[in-house]
Design a protein around this motif. Structure first.
Motif, PDB file in Angstrom:
ATOM      1  N   HIS A 204      43.431  43.220  21.887  1.00  0.00           N
ATOM      2  CA  HIS A 204      43.431  41.835  22.360  1.00  0.00           C
ATOM      3  C   HIS A 204      42.047  41.248  22.112  1.00  0.00           C
ATOM      4  N   PHE A 205      41.993  40.186  21.302  1.00  0.00           N
ATOM      5  CA  PHE A 205      40.723  39.523  20.993  1.00  0.00           C
ATOM      6  C   PHE A 205      40.698  38.152  21.664  1.00  0.00           C
ATOM      7  N   THR A 206      39.603  37.852  22.328  1.00  0.00           N
ATOM      8  CA  THR A 206      39.490  36.576  23.024  1.00  0.00           C
ATOM      9  C   THR A 206      38.168  35.906  22.660  1.00  0.00           C
ATOM     10  N   PRO A 207      38.157  34.580  22.541  1.00  0.00           N
ATOM     11  CA  PRO A 207      36.908  33.871  22.252  1.00  0.00           C
ATOM     12  C   PRO A 207      35.980  33.778  23.461  1.00  0.00           C
ATOM     13  N   VAL A 208      36.464  34.131  24.632  1.00  0.00           N
ATOM     14  CA  VAL A 208      35.660  34.040  25.849  1.00  0.00           C
ATOM     15  C   VAL A 208      34.462  34.981  25.741  1.00  0.00           C
ATOM     16  N   LEU A 209      33.259  34.460  25.963  1.00  0.00           N
ATOM     17  CA  LEU A 209      32.058  35.283  25.945  1.00  0.00           C
ATOM     18  C   LEU A 209      32.042  36.173  27.189  1.00  0.00           C
ATOM     19  N   TRP A 210      31.500  37.383  27.051  1.00  0.00           N
ATOM     20  CA  TRP A 210      31.588  38.336  28.148  1.00  0.00           C
ATOM     21  C   TRP A 210      31.071  37.794  29.482  1.00  0.00           C
ATOM     22  N   PRO A 211      29.956  37.080  29.563  1.00  0.00           N
ATOM     23  CA  PRO A 211      29.505  36.587  30.873  1.00  0.00           C
ATOM     24  C   PRO A 211      30.475  35.608  31.525  1.00  0.00           C
ATOM     25  N   ASP A 212      31.411  35.057  30.743  1.00  0.00           N
ATOM     26  CA  ASP A 212      32.422  34.152  31.289  1.00  0.00           C
ATOM     27  C   ASP A 212      33.766  34.841  31.504  1.00  0.00           C
ATOM     28  N   PHE A 213      33.852  36.118  31.156  1.00  0.00           N
ATOM     29  CA  PHE A 213      35.113  36.858  31.279  1.00  0.00           C
ATOM     30  C   PHE A 213      35.299  37.266  32.738  1.00  0.00           C
ATOM     31  N   ASN A 214      36.392  36.806  33.335  1.00  0.00           N
ATOM     32  CA  ASN A 214      36.607  37.049  34.757  1.00  0.00           C
ATOM     33  C   ASN A 214      38.009  37.604  34.999  1.00  0.00           C
ATOM     34  N   ALA A 215      38.411  37.653  36.259  1.00  0.00           N
ATOM     35  CA  ALA A 215      39.718  38.198  36.615  1.00  0.00           C
ATOM     36  C   ALA A 215      40.853  37.410  35.941  1.00  0.00           C
ATOM     37  N   GLU A 216      40.681  36.101  35.835  1.00  0.00           N
ATOM     38  CA  GLU A 216      41.708  35.267  35.196  1.00  0.00           C
ATOM     39  C   GLU A 216      41.846  35.624  33.720  1.00  0.00           C
ATOM     40  N   ALA A 217      40.714  35.837  33.039  1.00  0.00           N
ATOM     41  CA  ALA A 217      40.756  36.215  31.627  1.00  0.00           C
ATOM     42  C   ALA A 217      41.388  37.593  31.452  1.00  0.00           C
ATOM     43  N   LEU A 218      41.094  38.499  32.385  1.00  0.00           N
ATOM     44  CA  LEU A 218      41.716  39.819  32.325  1.00  0.00           C
ATOM     45  C   LEU A 218      43.218  39.719  32.526  1.00  0.00           C
ATOM     46  N   THR A 219      43.640  38.843  33.427  1.00  0.00           N
ATOM     47  CA  THR A 219      45.068  38.633  33.650  1.00  0.00           C
ATOM     48  C   THR A 219      45.755  38.158  32.377  1.00  0.00           C
ATOM     49  N   GLY A 220      45.090  37.245  31.628  1.00  0.00           N
ATOM     50  CA  GLY A 220      45.656  36.780  30.365  1.00  0.00           C
ATOM     51  C   GLY A 220      45.823  37.914  29.376  1.00  0.00           C
ATOM     52  N   ALA A 221      44.843  38.814  29.321  1.00  0.00           N
ATOM     53  CA  ALA A 221      44.910  39.950  28.404  1.00  0.00           C
ATOM     54  C   ALA A 221      46.010  40.925  28.799  1.00  0.00           C
ATOM     55  N   THR A 222      46.148  41.174  30.105  1.00  0.00           N
ATOM     56  CA  THR A 222      47.182  42.113  30.542  1.00  0.00           C
ATOM     57  C   THR A 222      48.580  41.518  30.395  1.00  0.00           C
ATOM     58  N   ASN A 223      48.717  40.223  30.607  1.00  0.00           N
ATOM     59  CA  ASN A 223      50.008  39.578  30.370  1.00  0.00           C
ATOM     60  C   ASN A 223      50.396  39.671  28.895  1.00  0.00           C
ATOM     61  N   ASP A 224      49.413  39.522  28.009  1.00  0.00           N
ATOM     62  CA  ASP A 224      49.643  39.679  26.580  1.00  0.00           C
ATOM     63  C   ASP A 224      50.115  41.106  26.291  1.00  0.00           C
ATOM     64  N   PHE A 225      49.458  42.078  26.912  1.00  0.00           N
ATOM     65  CA  PHE A 225      49.841  43.478  26.727  1.00  0.00           C
ATOM     66  C   PHE A 225      51.295  43.713  27.121  1.00  0.00           C
ATOM     67  N   PHE A 226      51.676  43.225  28.285  1.00  0.00           N
ATOM     68  CA  PHE A 226      53.026  43.483  28.776  1.00  0.00           C
ATOM     69  C   PHE A 226      54.096  42.687  28.044  1.00  0.00           C
ATOM     70  N   SER A 227      53.690  41.710  27.231  1.00  0.00           N
ATOM     71  CA  SER A 227      54.666  40.950  26.443  1.00  0.00           C
ATOM     72  C   SER A 227      55.013  41.663  25.136  1.00  0.00           C
ATOM     73  N   ARG A 228      54.290  42.749  24.832  1.00  0.00           N
ATOM     74  CA  ARG A 228      54.486  43.454  23.563  1.00  0.00           C
ATOM     75  C   ARG A 228      55.393  44.670  23.740  1.00  0.00           C
ATOM     76  N   GLN A 229      56.063  45.012  22.666  1.00  0.00           N
ATOM     77  CA  GLN A 229      56.875  46.234  22.649  1.00  0.00           C
ATOM     78  C   GLN A 229      56.086  47.321  21.934  1.00  0.00           C
ATOM     79  N   ARG A 230      55.784  48.381  22.636  1.00  0.00           N
ATOM     80  CA  ARG A 230      55.022  49.485  22.059  1.00  0.00           C
ATOM     81  C   ARG A 230      56.010  50.524  21.518  1.00  0.00           C
ATOM     82  N   ARG A 231      56.004  50.695  20.198  1.00  0.00           N
ATOM     83  CA  ARG A 231      57.051  51.508  19.569  1.00  0.00           C
ATOM     84  C   ARG A 231      56.615  52.925  19.228  1.00  0.00           C
TER      85      ARG A 231
END
Length: 253
Positions: A204-231
């Protein structure tokens, strides 16, 4: 696989210097702010029942940065260890530092050993791994060298070395397999980070700079993860559909 389970997240914490430059601050200011995000993201991971958070703090290649920046980063790392070890222990977090420590000062090595010993609780439910003076190629080469030494000493047979044996001997051996690798800061590469372990991780690649990466940004990344099918080599028909999990709602196991 059956369902998607998120046990291990790794993050390449990129964008500290750019964050500082955008604010006309010295680069180390971005790194100081980035240290604050570790606490926030660790707390968010615990809320998601993530067992391991691995952070790329300082790469083998980072030694080539300006000497003053490297010195400041080492000082910041040592200060973090001294300040945060007790807080991590109180939160039930075990600290593990991986990488080649030979270039660290004696004082920094002592700080690492002290922090690891203080948080080494067998009942800890969460592990925070900090990769410092670490490179994925170094990890693989170092693992191969140690296994070769065991073979030379008659402690191991070449036929015993398979993917499982090799994986257990790497820096992250004994921890759950990596599920999700996040890179902040907008770059689309993994920069020699946990190469062996990332073989089947979701990226998961995000344009958010690390000092601005927070719980909300992590939630976006984990939601992306759970939307994928791991084969894992299977067809989509052989696997369960994506869970469409929304972070913070129910179990993700």
């Amino acid at each position: 696989m059956t369902g998607s389970c998120l046990r291990h997240i790794a993050i390449i914490m990129d964008g500290n210097n750019r964050w500082a430059k955008q604010r006309n601050l010295a680069g180390i200011s971005g790194h100081r702010e980035g240290v604050e995000r570790i606490r926030d993201v660790m707390t968010a991971c615990q809320a998601l029942n993530v067992e391991v958070l691995t952070l790329f703090a300082f790469s083998s290649e980072n030694w080539s940065r300006p000497a003053r920046e490297v010195e400041a980063l080492m000082s910041l790392f040592q200060l973090y260890l001294k300040k945060e070890a007790r807080a991590l222990k109180k939160k039930g977090v075990r600290l593990k530092v991986v990488g080649n420590r030979r270039n660290f000062s004696a004082a920094l090595n002592r700080a690492i050993e002290t922090a690891e010993a203080l948080t080494n609780d067998s009942e800890a439910k969460t592990t925070l791994v900090i990769a410092a003076d670490y490179g994925g190629r170094w990890d693989i080469a170092d693992t191969a060298a140690r296994l070769a030494a065991q073979v030379a000493a008659g402690e191991l047979s070449p036929s015993d070395i398979d993917e499982g044996c090799f994986g257990r001997a790497t820096c992250l051996g004994g921890l759950p397999p990596l599920d999700l690798l996040i890179r902040t800061g907008g770059e689309h590469r993994i920069s020699n980070f946990i190469l062996w372990q990332a073989a089947y991780a979701e990226l998961h690649f995000t344009p958010v700079l690390w000092p601005d990466f927070n719980a909300e940004a992590l939630t976006g990344a984990t939601n992306d993860f759970f939307s994928r099918q791991r084969r894992f080599g299977k067809t989509s028909e052989q696997c369960d559909p994506p869970s469409n999990f929304t972070s913070g709602q129910g179990s993700h196991a």
